[in-house]
Design a protein around this motif. Structure first.
Motif, mmCIF file in Angstrom:
data_model
loop_
_atom_site.group_PDB
_atom_site.id
_atom_site.type_symbol
_atom_site.label_atom_id
_atom_site.label_comp_id
_atom_site.label_asym_id
_atom_site.label_seq_id
_atom_site.Cartn_x
_atom_site.Cartn_y
_atom_site.Cartn_z
ATOM 1 N N ARG A 1 0.826 -1.209 0.000
ATOM 2 C CA ARG A 1 0.000 0.000 0.000
ATOM 3 C C ARG A 1 0.858 1.255 0.000
ATOM 4 O O ARG A 1 0.491 2.261 -0.589
ATOM 5 N N LYS A 2 1.976 1.171 0.670
ATOM 6 C CA LYS A 2 2.842 2.340 0.721
ATOM 7 C C LYS A 2 3.564 2.549 -0.597
ATOM 8 O O LYS A 2 3.549 3.628 -1.166
ATOM 9 N N GLU A 3 4.187 1.493 -1.071
ATOM 10 C CA GLU A 3 5.118 1.668 -2.179
ATOM 11 C C GLU A 3 4.471 1.498 -3.541
ATOM 12 O O GLU A 3 4.905 2.105 -4.502
ATOM 13 N N LYS B 1 1.001 3.927 -3.232
ATOM 14 C CA LYS B 1 1.397 5.279 -2.803
ATOM 15 C C LYS B 1 0.407 5.878 -1.816
ATOM 16 O O LYS B 1 0.105 7.059 -1.841
ATOM 17 N N GLU B 2 -0.108 5.044 -0.958
ATOM 18 C CA GLU B 2 -0.994 5.577 0.062
ATOM 19 C C GLU B 2 -0.151 6.262 1.108
ATOM 20 O O GLU B 2 0.895 5.768 1.520
ATOM 21 N N VAL B 3 -0.631 7.380 1.549
ATOM 22 C CA VAL B 3 0.124 8.109 2.562
ATOM 23 C C VAL B 3 -0.288 7.635 3.942
ATOM 24 O O VAL B 3 0.527 7.265 4.786
ATOM 25 N N ASP B 4 -1.573 7.617 4.135
ATOM 26 C CA ASP B 4 -2.071 7.282 5.457
ATOM 27 C C ASP B 4 -2.478 5.824 5.489
ATOM 28 O O ASP B 4 -3.525 5.427 4.997
ATOM 29 N N ILE B 5 -1.637 5.033 6.078
ATOM 30 C CA ILE B 5 -1.939 3.607 6.127
ATOM 31 C C ILE B 5 -2.946 3.341 7.244
ATOM 32 O O ILE B 5 -3.752 2.441 7.158
ATOM 33 N N GLY B 6 -2.900 4.157 8.281
ATOM 34 C CA GLY B 6 -3.885 4.012 9.342
ATOM 35 C C GLY B 6 -3.671 2.754 10.144
ATOM 36 O O GLY B 6 -2.676 2.047 9.988
ATOM 37 N N GLN B 7 -4.630 2.460 10.960
ATOM 38 C CA GLN B 7 -4.432 1.349 11.890
ATOM 39 C C GLN B 7 -4.502 0.003 11.196
ATOM 40 O O GLN B 7 -4.037 -0.991 11.721
ATOM 41 N N PHE B 8 -5.098 -0.016 10.018
ATOM 42 C CA PHE B 8 -5.231 -1.304 9.345
ATOM 43 C C PHE B 8 -3.913 -1.758 8.750
ATOM 44 O O PHE B 8 -3.696 -2.924 8.521
ATOM 45 N N GLY B 9 -3.067 -0.818 8.451
ATOM 46 C CA GLY B 9 -1.806 -1.190 7.844
ATOM 47 C C GLY B 9 -0.863 -1.785 8.872
ATOM 48 O O GLY B 9 -0.349 -1.087 9.735
ATOM 49 N N SER B 10 -0.655 -3.031 8.780
ATOM 50 C CA SER B 10 0.278 -3.654 9.703
ATOM 51 C C SER B 10 1.585 -3.835 8.957
ATOM 52 O O SER B 10 1.700 -3.565 7.772
ATOM 53 N N ALA B 11 2.572 -4.266 9.672
ATOM 54 C CA ALA B 11 3.852 -4.505 9.029
ATOM 55 C C ALA B 11 3.815 -5.819 8.266
ATOM 56 O O ALA B 11 4.760 -6.186 7.595
ATOM 57 N N MET C 1 10.442 -9.460 -2.274
ATOM 58 C CA MET C 1 10.847 -8.096 -2.598
ATOM 59 C C MET C 1 9.843 -7.378 -3.496
ATOM 60 O O MET C 1 9.744 -6.170 -3.471
ATOM 61 N N ASP C 2 9.157 -8.128 -4.307
ATOM 62 C CA ASP C 2 8.271 -7.540 -5.308
ATOM 63 C C ASP C 2 6.854 -7.499 -4.730
ATOM 64 O O ASP C 2 6.112 -8.466 -4.757
ATOM 65 N N HIS C 3 6.474 -6.314 -4.217
ATOM 66 C CA HIS C 3 5.206 -6.228 -3.483
ATOM 67 C C HIS C 3 4.006 -6.499 -4.374
ATOM 68 O O HIS C 3 3.051 -7.143 -3.964
#
Lengths: 469, 651
Positions: free
Chosen positions: A118-120, A123-133, A254-256
């Motif tokens: 989602r980040k890379e 290009k979401e900026v705000d991952i919020g609480q749902f975005g875990s590692a 490596m390839d998201h």
């Protein structure tokens, strides 16, 4: 002569037939090795194995058996000289599409979970609480069926639909006779993020060339098995599948995009209980398969259901075999394979490639082949703790350069002559060369190379394929 | 060759005509465009005339343009270019727009070298004008600018270079942000200007929903500054926010612009959603099927073409009737759902704000917190300008289907049959015809700023998720049961959800900002590949595959750039097809040298590929350069990549 279609295109007045295809029907056609069928969609949406055809563009096909399907009806025109052509109302597309949508749902869930993706990628900026590692993994689908059950077709459809929806599935072809994006005798994998080329050989597309191409090339990694059937040397085959799996796992880490999109694995058509199930077992384990799709074989489905369903993380489903699947007899297979080899060196008709013949000293060649399958070393037959015995029996054997190599297709491996046999046995393929002539008296050899370069110092690997220009 | 007298005549003509261009006059623009086109060959002689003209002391810009025009820019192109520039800056603010339209017309119809010439000073031309004009014209300029960004269907490239476009876009964004801040500061005072601009602007811009339901959640992030919430939406009716929204609903203020393509699109999307929901309940209903496909066709027609306001109004009046039905049904359903499931339950990332009415896309601004985040432009309807060939009769037939009795019956209402005027001029602009261009500009004028919206960075993601949230319905699962049922309604996800299509290869794109960028890059790629295939006479060969390590590290690009752009054959001859090698090659191809002045050298091709070099303007160097060029020790100039290839072979 061997220039496909030149003869027929030149003569015979071109008659064009316009056809209205009703919704959810397909036009199936077979084109011989020496003829061309051209096809143009005039109106509506039509697709070949899931890949949509552009309206108004003329596509041409040679040496192929295809079906063009439409969901909502279309009008198209065709001309040429097909060996067979007919409209079929029976279609399994609806269940194939549903399979795709079910997989797409899993991909969406994987994407949602995957912070990297989602980040890379998004290009979401705000991952919020749902975005875990956590890393979300898309479905890894293994397609199993007997020979000529349409496994590869289903794999293409699933791939094309996934690509259409913006995914980059990792397509894994474990059927050596297919040689996806490569030559027969290889098992290969490539992530597909761009359209497939329906005009290309077997409609997967083409591997990269030194110049631009109308359809973006795909970049496979390939391992050379050397013959059509995994049963020719199960031990070597399994070793290559494991090696390929390691490469794929590393890539997916490596390839998201590819990770979230998952894998589409086209298995070889070996489904007998003795060898086949054992092979399926090792593929499921190596590639962490979590979805198994069986095609048109109730017994296979039930066997696999019993075998894998208890493991909660593996889902087994079945789909019908398409009536459009054509039996590939041995002769047809050989001619297709020959054409693949030719196109590897010289390109498809629309993009001619240059190949080069060079002369080298025989001594410059280091050639290996896989060791003969020994029934003694079937791992189950070995007593526990007999590592020593297996270690002694290497998977590969060095070959003396002799006239036996005449016309052989050799895989160039990413391994040097100094590497150990173990390394050579699991090296990936760099490309292919063809031994066009061997002169034993002068100790010279003529080698057909795909590109203009010196003979690579790498290890060459011999299989059972030959090519005579 | 053209004689000096003639050139002088042309110049005088041009000046006179420019003086006439004080209002938006199509004949004058067309005429001036044609003159520009016909005199493209008139070269050096004219330069003198130009120089005389631009040496008029009253304009400091003229000297700037002259500086740019030095060197090899000596033809009538420069004359017109400079005349226009000066004109755009000198003229009364009201005539700036026509002058810009002329600039646009010439660039779109004549193309090079005008695009090159105007492109270099475009940022200044545009922004200088922007600061001087009033708000109405600014809006037109926004729209004009949107057309510049769209890649041409024939070439796959945007009209000008990316660099000035990017700078203008930044400028416009900043200007807009500043205005909104200003507006927040003193919106209560309602002063006419400059707040008026922001106000007017805002009124046509979908404001973020005012009810932020669960601010911390991911879902709420989506509701932030999104494009018209009514756009495509699976409504989670059971959410309590529904009722709040309902009670807070503000009707559109009177006197607002009522019909725009954007609002119609939103409305149609809602109807499509509604109809497919219905279809879901009655999958065999052929009337519903017809209706659905008619709606989706209408949707794509609106996306792909610009219709006059009167036609939009006609379509809208039909849709309003249908929408009210939708409205009713939704309400009933919501009530039923609320009764049935009192415990609110949130679907996965389905937006929680329900836009319960399809119509007021331009919901009254009521400028008050929450403050919109920094925005990006999300042009929706303007994308249409370059999409070719929508058959007028197709539109007519679609609208006919919508007007058919069974369609009315389905929705329980009747539609007047007076649909005939709709099939009039669905313009398909081509870039070769000045009048068609003019039509497209005019059409662009019809599309007001509701197309431009305040969207957070995840706006496109949200849209994507909305469209595809259909897939999250629990009956879609990996099971034999699901695989065996017929769900042709889902097929729309493969096609209708991806309405933009590349005409060359058939690849589809969602109509989101993100996807449009991908589409642009894709068209760009086609163009470059074709160009390269035409020009590249060297032939090509199969590359070696990547080695294991490179393959593991290799990622396919988002678009096709990675795989065969002009500068980046990732795989070269030799076994070094690694990403590192590719990177190196890119570095190499970005080498440049100042374009030589010596005519002998200028005409000397690269000794390896025998192709001549092309001069391009380099912003960094502020000079004309030859890209991908190096001067070898022997004094000759090579393509950097050719030389590198040669070295690789001989190594």
């Amino acid at each position: 002569m061997d220039l496909p279609g030149l003869s027929s295109a030149g003569q015979s007045s071109v008659t064009t037939t316009t056809v209205d295809l009703r919704p959810e029907t397909e036009w199936r056609f077979e084109v011989g090795l020496d003829s061309i069928v051209t096809l143009k969609v005039l109106q509506g949406i039509a697709e070949i194995f899931g890949t949509e055809l552009a309206v108004g563009r003329t596509y041409s096909f040679t040496a192929t058996k295809l079906s063009m399907f439409t969901w909502r009806g279309c009008r198209f025109e065709w001309s040429g000289d097909p060996m067979a052509e007919y409209i079929s109302e029976e279609s399994v597309m609806s269940s194939y599409a549903n399979l795709h949508f079910a997989l797409e749902k899993l991909r969406m869930q994987a994407a949602e979970k995957d912070a990297h993706y989602r980040k890379e990628v998004m290009k979401e900026v705000d991952i919020g609480q749902f975005g875990s590692a956590e890393e979300g993994e898309g479905p890894r689908v293994l397609i199993i069926g007997s020979r000529n059950s349409g496994k590869t077709t289903l794999a293409k459809i699933l791939t094309a639909y996934a690509v259409k929806m913006g995914r980059s599935p990792m397509v894994v072809s474990l059927d050596p006779k297919e040689g996806m994006l490569s030559l027969p005798g290889t098992i290969s994998a490539a992530s597909f993020s761009t359209m497939m080329d329906v005009e290309e050989e077997e409609s997967w597309g083409s591997s990269a060339t030194t110049g631009p191409m109308h359809v973006p090339p795909k970049n496979p990694t390939a391992y050379y098995f050397g013959s059509d059937s995994p049963t020719d040397n199960i031990r070597f085959y399994k070793s290559l599948v494991s090696r390929l799996s390691i490469a794929i796992s590393s890539r997916l880490a490596m390839d998201h995009r590819a990770r979230v999109s998952g894998c589409i694995i086209d298995a070889a058509g070996i489904i007998d209980q003795k060898v086949g199930y054992d092979l399926i077992d090792s593929i499921v384990a190596d590639l962490s398969v979590d979805v198994i799709v069986t095609i048109g074989n109730e017994r296979l489905y039930n066997d696999l259901l019993k075998r894998y369903q208890p493991r909660k993380q593996i889902t087994v489903v079945k789909v019908q075999r398409s009536g459009g699947v054509v039996e590939h007899d041995a002769t047809y297979l050989r001619s297709i394979q020959r054409r693949m080899i030719k196109q590897y060196f010289y390109g498809p008709p629309k993009t001619a490639l240059s190949a080069f013949t060079i002369t080298a000293d025989i001594s410059a060649l280091t050639v290996y082949k896989r060791s003969e399958q020994s029934h003694l070393v079937s791992s189950s037959a070995l007593p526990i703790g007999s590592d020593e015995t297996t270690a002694l029996l290497s998977l590969v054997t060095k070959v003396e350069v002799s006239p036996a190599l005449q016309n052989a297709i050799l895989a160039v491996l990413y391994a040097s002559a100094k590497d150990s046999e173990d390394d050579i046995a699991e090296a990936s393929v760099m490309g292919f060369v063809n031994i066009s002539d061997i002169d034993e008296t002068k100790k010279k050899v003529k080698v057909l190379m795909p590109i203009q370069a010196r003979l690579p110092s790498q290890v060459l690997f011999m299989g059972s394929y030959h090519y005579l220009e | 060759m053209v004689s000096a007298t003639e050139l002088e005549a042309i110049r005088q003509d041009y000046i006179t005509s420019l003086d006439d261009l004080t209002f938006n006059s199509r004949p004058i623009i067309t005429n001036l465009t044609i003159i520009a086109q016909e005199n493209i060959q008139a070269a050096e002689v004219i330069t003198r005339a130009i120089e005389e003209h631009i040496s008029k002391p009253d304009d400091y810009k003229a000297s700037d343009t002259r500086k740019y025009a030095s060197g090899n820019l000596n033809n009538l192109g420069i004359l017109i270019y400079e005349l226009l520039l000066t004109d755009a800056l000198k003229c009364a603010p009201s005539s700036k727009l026509p002058a810009l339209y002329l600039l646009d017309s010439i660039c779109k119809n004549v193309g090079s070298p005008y695009t090159l010439l105007f492109g270099r000073n475009l940022y200044r031309t545009f922004t200088d004008a922007y600061t001087l004009v009033n708000d109405g014209i600014r809006r037109k300029m926004h729209e004009l600018f949107q057309t510049w960004k769209q890649p041409s269907m024939t070439t796959g490239q945007s009209l000008f270079n990316q660099e000035p476009l990017r700078r203008i876009e930044n400028y416009l964004m900043k200007a807009q942000t500043a205005l909104i801040e200003l507006q927040q500061h003193d919106h209560r005072q309602r002063r006419p200007s400059p707040v008026a601009y922001a106000q007017a602007y805002h009124q046509q811009t979908p404001t973020p929903p005012q009810q932020h339901v669960t601010p911390a959640s991911h879902a709420a992030a989506y509701t932030h500054g999104q494009l018209a919430p009514s756009y495509t939406q699976t409504t989670s009716i059971s959410d309590p926010s529904y009722r709040r929204q309902d009670s807070d609903y503000t009707p559109p203020p009177v006197g607002q612009p009522t019909v725009t393509t954007g609002s119609l699109l939103a409305e149609i999307s809602n109807l499509i959603q509604f109809t497919s929901d219905k279809l879901y309940d009655n999958p065999t209903d052929s009337d519903l099927n017809t209706q659905l496909s008619a709606l989706s066709q209408l949707h794509s027609i609106l996306l792909a073409s610009s219709l006059p306001a009167s036609q939009l109004a006609t379509i809208k009046s039909r849709l309003d009737v249908l929408s009210s039905e939708l409205h009713q049904t939704k309400k009933r359903k919501a009530e039923a759902d609320l009764l049935a499931s009192p415990a609110p339950k949130r679907a996965w990332n389905v937006p929680t704000v329900v836009n319960e009415s399809a119509i007021p896309v331009w919901i009254s601004p009521q400028p008050q917190p929450p403050v919109p985040q920094p925005q990006a432009f999300v042009p929706v309807s303007l994308s249409s300008v370059n999409v070719p060939s929508i058959q007028p009769d197709l539109l007519a037939s679609v609208v006919q289907v919508l007007a058919q009795p069974q369609f009315n019956a389905v929705l329980g209402t009747s539609i007047p049959a007076s649909i005939a005027p709709v099939n009039a001029p669905a313009t398909a602009p081509t870039m070769t015809d000045p009048s068609a261009l003019f039509a497209s500009l005019k059409a662009a004028g019809l599309l007001s700023m509701d197309a431009t919206t305040l969207a957070g960075s995840n706006g496109s993601q949200k849209q994507f998720c909305d469209t595809f949230s259909k897939l999250l319905s629990p009956d879609i699962e990996l099971s034999n049961k699901f695989l065996q049922i017929s769900r042709t309604d889902l097929v729309g996800l493969l096609y209708d959800s991806l309405p933009l299509q590349c005409s060359t290869c058939g690849r589809r794109f969602a109509d989101t900002e993100r996807d449009r960028k991908i589409r642009d890059a894709h068209l760009d790629w086609h163009f470059k590949v074709n160009k390269r295939l035409r020009e590249d006479t060297r032939g090509q060969s199969r590359s070696w595959y990547l080695d294991e390590e490179s393959w593991i590290k290799f990622t396919d690009g988002d678009d096709d750039k990675e795989n065969g752009g002009p500068t980046d054959s990732p795989f070269q001859s030799g076994a070094n097809g690694s990403t590192a090698a590719k990177k190196h090659r890119e570095d190499v191809s970005y080498k440049y040298i100042a374009a030589p002045k010596d005519p002998n050298v200028i005409n000397t091709p690269c000794p390896i590929c025998k192709e001549k070099f092309k001069s391009v303007w380099n912003e960094k160097a502020e000079d004309w350069v030859w890209m991908n060029a190096v001067k070898a020790e022997n004094g000759r100039i090579y393509h950097a990549t050719c030389l590198q290839d040669a070295e690789n072979v001989t190594l």
